[in-house]
Design a protein around this motif. Sequence first.
Motif, mmCIF file in Angstrom:
data_model
loop_
_atom_site.group_PDB
_atom_site.id
_atom_site.type_symbol
_atom_site.label_atom_id
_atom_site.label_comp_id
_atom_site.label_asym_id
_atom_site.label_seq_id
_atom_site.Cartn_x
_atom_site.Cartn_y
_atom_site.Cartn_z
ATOM 1 N N TRP A 9 0.726 -1.118 0.336
ATOM 2 C CA TRP A 9 0.559 -0.357 0.127
ATOM 3 C C TRP A 9 0.141 1.580 0.327
ATOM 4 N N THR A 99 3.007 -1.729 4.242
ATOM 5 C CA THR A 99 3.203 -0.289 4.220
ATOM 6 C C THR A 99 4.238 -0.263 5.011
ATOM 7 N N THR A 127 3.824 -3.028 8.925
ATOM 8 C CA THR A 127 4.270 -1.375 8.338
ATOM 9 C C THR A 127 6.041 -1.138 8.970
#
Length: 433
Positions: A9, A99, A127
């Motif tokens: 993302w 992400t 992340t």
Amino acid sequence: MKQKINIFWFRRDLRLEDNCGLFHALNSDKKVLPIFIFDEDILHKLPCDDARVSFIHQELKNINLQLNKTGSSLAVFHGKPADIFKSLLTNYSIDTVITNHDYEPYAIKRDLEIKELLASKEIDFKTYKDQVIFERNEVVKQDGGPYKVYTPYSRKWLEAFHEKGISFYPSEEKLESFVKDDNHPFLSLSDIGFTVSSIKVASYTVSTELIDQYEETRNFPAKDATSKLGTHLRFGTVSVRKMVKKASKSNNITFFKELIWREFFMQILWHFPHTPNKAFKSKYDRIQWRNNEDEFKAWCKGETGYPLVDAGMRELNETGFMHNRVRMLVGSFLCKHLLIDWRWGEAYFAEKLHDYEMSSNVGNWQWVAGSGVDASPYFRIFNPTTQIKKFDKDLKYIKKWVPEFQELTYSKEIVEHKFARERCLKVYKEAVS
């Protein structure tokens, strides 16, 4: 059964090279679907010709063109992130969503919601740190508390930097690991309700010469001697690691220190998430702001009768950029000469500045208001006339943006400096003593 994939993302990291989260995604054992979401909760607050949205869309097009060369493409969506992920869950068999970290209060809340949604389907949400060198609790005091003063923070930051160095993430070398598919949606600007902005985001310049001469040239707005790097760091179209490495090679440390200031304000926002709405030093919330709306409008338009203040505001309105030295002056003028709440100025900059980053904007506005960490003391009030002698003595910058400043048509001074200074000192003293 559908083949399991991972999703990467894109958010504040709009590049394919040296992208930490993307590197980890592409080095997994699954093919990667790259996505970007135009978040309607953010977009609905913006004018339909917002230059930052045009800029993001153009950068996404550039990424998509690069992916097309490998037989893959970028999927671009518009909506609420949770709704987009719900639809992705019905269309794909997803193993992990990957992400990069985002540290702003809205982003933290959004990511928690997505993490919980994915966890309910037994999907991992990973992340990574990408937009800073050090984050959160990586540079703290001996007792584990956050630094509230820049100088000791920067000293500790530099120690950690020299000790650990920088790791790079050559994500650009693994582009063949994306899902091979060119049927993904790629929304146009009009699809998301926007038009191409007539104002363009400036490209950045980080030459060795600019870095070496930064100390001597950075305070003079008539010189084109600032890097314009802020917007590109904000949206991740450039790697902060590459910029820091380049800056660290110069004998002149001033430019390097600006990059450390950015991280100082980011960790302040992380540790003190109330600061976008409340003074860091709570007693400053007792200030009796005048908040005169007509005077605020005059400040916004660059019609205060003070040429350097007006030049800065007009530069901002016309280009989406304002020279850093002038930002301090216009901020101080709003808070201290006009006694208008710093949050009004912060919101106006958020609307207009291409390089708007909440942590730096809030940090700097609280600095000029005297209410923040490591702040300018409240009795330091810039004189907008002597600032001209110091930083624009040939009037080049003023003549460019306020050509009528010597004409009878030019605005009269909105307030007399000496009167404003004494009024400010009285109001501040009553609030904070």
